[in-house]
Design a protein around this motif. Structure first.
Motif, PDB file in Angstrom:
ATOM      1  N   UNK A   1      38.528  43.286  35.220  1.00 46.48           N
ATOM      2  CA  UNK A   1      38.492  42.655  33.862  1.00 46.48           C
ATOM      3  C   UNK A   1      39.339  43.427  32.910  1.00 46.48           C
ATOM      4  N   UNK A   2      39.656  43.884  33.156  1.00 46.07           N
ATOM      5  CA  UNK A   2      41.011  44.893  32.036  1.00 46.07           C
ATOM      6  C   UNK A   2      41.870  44.375  30.623  1.00 46.07           C
ATOM      7  N   UNK A   3      41.808  43.259  31.138  1.00 46.07           N
ATOM      8  CA  UNK A   3      42.284  42.258  29.700  1.00 46.07           C
ATOM      9  C   UNK A   3      41.318  41.141  28.347  1.00 46.07           C
ATOM     10  N   UNK A   4      39.802  42.006  29.668  1.00 47.32           N
ATOM     11  CA  UNK A   4      38.693  41.508  28.917  1.00 47.32           C
ATOM     12  C   UNK A   4      37.626  41.771  27.750  1.00 47.32           C
ATOM     13  N   UNK A   5      37.461  43.130  28.890  1.00 47.26           N
ATOM     14  CA  UNK A   5      36.627  44.593  28.452  1.00 47.26           C
ATOM     15  C   UNK A   5      36.872  44.950  26.604  1.00 47.26           C
ATOM     16  N   UNK A   6      35.102  44.904  26.104  1.00 46.60           N
ATOM     17  CA  UNK A   6      35.247  45.646  24.708  1.00 46.60           C
ATOM     18  C   UNK A   6      34.641  46.927  24.943  1.00 46.60           C
ATOM     19  N   UNK A   7      33.631  47.511  25.610  1.00 56.35           N
ATOM     20  CA  UNK A   7      33.032  49.168  25.719  1.00 56.35           C
ATOM     21  C   UNK A   7      32.257  48.307  26.941  1.00 56.35           C
ATOM     22  N   UNK A   8      32.205  49.358  27.437  1.00 54.55           N
ATOM     23  CA  UNK A   8      31.009  49.630  28.938  1.00 54.55           C
ATOM     24  C   UNK A   8      29.713  50.022  28.419  1.00 54.55           C
ATOM     25  N   UNK A   9      28.987  50.686  29.398  1.00 51.81           N
ATOM     26  CA  UNK A   9      28.031  50.970  29.201  1.00 51.81           C
ATOM     27  C   UNK A   9      27.555  51.684  30.019  1.00 51.81           C
TER      28      UNK A   9
ATOM     29  N   UNK B   1      24.898  49.799  34.837  1.00 50.58           N
ATOM     30  CA  UNK B   1      26.216  49.894  34.420  1.00 50.58           C
ATOM     31  C   UNK B   1      26.526  48.481  33.541  1.00 50.58           C
ATOM     32  N   UNK B   2      26.600  47.977  32.284  1.00 48.36           N
ATOM     33  CA  UNK B   2      26.911  46.988  31.845  1.00 48.36           C
ATOM     34  C   UNK B   2      28.356  47.039  31.104  1.00 48.36           C
ATOM     35  N   UNK B   3      29.165  45.653  31.301  1.00 53.37           N
ATOM     36  CA  UNK B   3      30.512  45.784  30.626  1.00 53.37           C
ATOM     37  C   UNK B   3      30.374  45.234  29.886  1.00 53.37           C
ATOM     38  N   UNK B   4      30.743  45.065  28.265  1.00 54.65           N
ATOM     39  CA  UNK B   4      30.439  43.907  27.576  1.00 54.65           C
ATOM     40  C   UNK B   4      32.114  43.699  27.924  1.00 54.65           C
ATOM     41  N   UNK B   5      32.445  41.339  27.556  1.00 52.08           N
ATOM     42  CA  UNK B   5      33.201  41.535  27.753  1.00 52.08           C
ATOM     43  C   UNK B   5      34.141  40.265  26.445  1.00 52.08           C
ATOM     44  N   UNK B   6      34.202  40.070  25.684  1.00 49.75           N
ATOM     45  CA  UNK B   6      35.200  39.541  24.571  1.00 49.75           C
ATOM     46  C   UNK B   6      35.050  37.918  24.264  1.00 49.75           C
ATOM     47  N   UNK B   7      34.401  37.542  25.735  1.00 56.50           N
ATOM     48  CA  UNK B   7      33.927  36.530  25.471  1.00 56.50           C
ATOM     49  C   UNK B   7      32.186  35.969  25.453  1.00 56.50           C
TER      50      UNK B   7
END
Length: 177
Positions: free
Chosen positions: A90-98, A109-115
């Motif tokens: 998801x490299x182009x869509x990631x804003x943040x990881x938790x 693990x939670x990955x926050x995406x731009x959409x």
């Protein structure tokens, strides 16, 4: 340990792996200095001479016994591998990881995406995929509800066991990493 949030997965993983290596080296040097088996096993189970394979909020060493160190070592290593995989996926869509390591509450693990989509994952290491029904319980937990925090979510389970190395399950389809 509190949840760790980060924007740059590459730097976070690099620092995390360095700390994991530090914990391995320090803990191994403590073990090899013990000679008698009974003392060794007692030390492994009861003495807080090890440190956890992840640091505290400011990178401080968190004392534990060797049994807990071993349990946390593999889950931590699998978590870092999962973050690397998700970062690439998801490299182009990631804003943040938790990332919740150790006894932190929340999704592993939670990955926050731009959409506004969240990628959520459970991460674990087991001796066998059916051990303690861990995989079954994590898949059930991941399938509960279609959205989390009012947003769409993509769900993964990352696991490591002796026969599988690192695998990821998405929608019930295994994929080796």
């Amino acid at each position: 340990m509190s949840n760790k949030r980060f924007e740059n997965a590459t730097d976070y993983i690099k620092n995390g792996k360095c700390f994991l290596q530090k914990a391995l080296e320090r803990n191994f040097s403590t073990i090899k200095s013990k000679e008698e088996a009974v003392k060794l096993f007692s030390m492994i189970k009861f003495n807080r001479e090890a440190i956890l394979p992840y640091g505290g909020n400011d990178g401080e060493e968190l004392p534990t016994n060797f049994m807990e160190f071993i349990n946390q070592l593999y889950t931590t290593a699998i978590s870092y591998k999962a973050v690397e995989w998700l970062n690439e996926e998801y490299k182009d869509s990631i804003t943040e990881f938790s990332l919740c390591l150790g006894e932190s509450n929340g999704r592993d693990l939670t990955v926050f995406l731009k959409d506004n989509t969240h990628v959520i994952a459970e991460v674990f290491a087991v001796t066998h995929p059916d051990s303690n029904q861990k995989l079954k319980h994590d898949l059930l937990a991941l399938s509960a509800g279609q959205s989390e925090h009012g947003v769409n979510s993509i769900r993964y389970a990352f696991l490591h066991c002796r026969k599988r190395n690192l695998s990821v399950l998405m929608k019930g389809v295994p994929k080796r990493l």
